[in-house]
Design a protein around this motif. Structure first.
Motif, PDB file in Angstrom:
ATOM      1  N   TRP A  49       0.750  -1.292  -0.155  1.00 14.52           N
ATOM      2  CA  TRP A  49      -0.090  -0.049   0.179  1.00 14.52           C
ATOM      3  C   TRP A  49       0.964   1.270  -0.048  1.00 14.52           C
ATOM      4  O   TRP A  49       0.440   2.610   0.292  1.00 14.52           O
ATOM      5  CB  TRP A  49      -0.789  -0.088   1.274  1.00 14.52           C
ATOM      6  N   TRP A  68      -5.658   4.241  -3.165  1.00 14.83           N
ATOM      7  CA  TRP A  68      -6.074   3.520  -1.838  1.00 14.83           C
ATOM      8  C   TRP A  68      -7.573   3.303  -2.099  1.00 14.83           C
ATOM      9  O   TRP A  68      -8.075   2.183  -1.557  1.00 14.83           O
ATOM     10  CB  TRP A  68      -5.684   4.284  -0.624  1.00 14.83           C
ATOM     11  N   SER A  72      -8.978  -0.540  -2.117  1.00 12.71           N
ATOM     12  CA  SER A  72      -9.895  -1.111  -1.010  1.00 12.71           C
ATOM     13  C   SER A  72     -11.342  -1.598  -1.648  1.00 12.71           C
ATOM     14  O   SER A  72     -11.684  -2.385  -1.223  1.00 12.71           O
ATOM     15  CB  SER A  72     -10.325   0.235  -0.157  1.00 12.71           C
TER      16      SER A  72
END
Length: 235
Positions: A49, A68, A72
């Protein structure tokens, strides 16, 4: 009243139709959206990440916030066509609610209603709410920082500065130095009280939101990271 409840229900239904319906009706657009979607998917698959990667190679064109969001969605099992766009659309809707709330506090319900209706139905806002590029996340968190700073500019109130600093930090995660430069007029309006932005709580809020990823990415990737992101892409 019943009329207000009906208007609220109608507004929610219209927002859902405008922002959430048929998000995958059109394929990913242009060179940027497929690229950003691929980076987010790779991030979800690798579990890394920190370093954005495109086709296995580090890619430092933009900061990490959009990646991100997309990663997700992929980790939640959302399909490849919807995962890049759904987080952006949901963020847009959340900001519209926040926008209405802040304008209602600063002015009144009438101003908040008409202003939110104009923003929500504007072509530019709608368009960028349907594509997975960095512009909408930048606009959301930058504008949130500005709205939270209004009491400081207008009435010398410090209550919202910590939240404003946090939003400015998230905006910096969306598009680097751009929101910091755009925020300079806010600082100019209250330049005599700029030290209030240097209070520990405000600095901590900005630092916690913005700095950890930049520091980690620099530690892992060395000078290529700031050279590409700041020298080549920003300046």
């Amino acid at each position: 009243t019943a009329v207000r409840r009906m208007a609220l229900v109608a507004g929610i239904a219209l927002a859902g139709a405008l922002y959430l319906a048929d998000l995958t009706g059109m394929g990913l657009v242009g060179p940027d959206e497929p690229r950003y979607a691929a980076i987010g998917r790779a991030m979800a698959g690798s579990g890394d990440w920190v370093t954005p990667r495109l086709w296995g190679q580090p890619w430092f064109e933009k900061p990490v916030l959009l990646y991100w969001m997309t990663a997700s969605a992929f980790r939640l099992g959302i399909g490849p066509d919807l995962a890049p766009r759904l987080p952006v659309a949901l963020l847009s809707l959340a900001f519209l609610a926040f926008f209405w709330w802040r304008l209602r506090i600063e002015w009144d319900s009438r101003v908040a209603f008409y202003s939110t209706a104009m923003l929500a139905t504007s072509a530019g806002w709608l368009t960028y709410s349907h594509i997975a590029v960095t512009d909408l996340p930048l606009a959301v968190f930058f504008c949130a920082a500005v709205l939270l700073s209004i009491p400081w500019v207008a009435r010398q109130e410090r209550a919202g500065l910590t939240a404003a600093a946090a939003c400015l930090g998230l905006a910096a995660l969306a598009k680097g130095l751009v929101p910091l430069v755009l925020f300079l007029p806010v600082f100019a309006f209250g330049w005599r009280r700029l030290r209030e932005w240097l209070r520990p709580g405000t600095l901590l809020a900005f630092s916690v939101c913005a700095l950890p990823w930049y520091i980690l990415c620099l530690m892992r990737n060395g000078n290529d990271f700031p050279r590409v992101l700041f020298v080549e892409q920003t300046f």
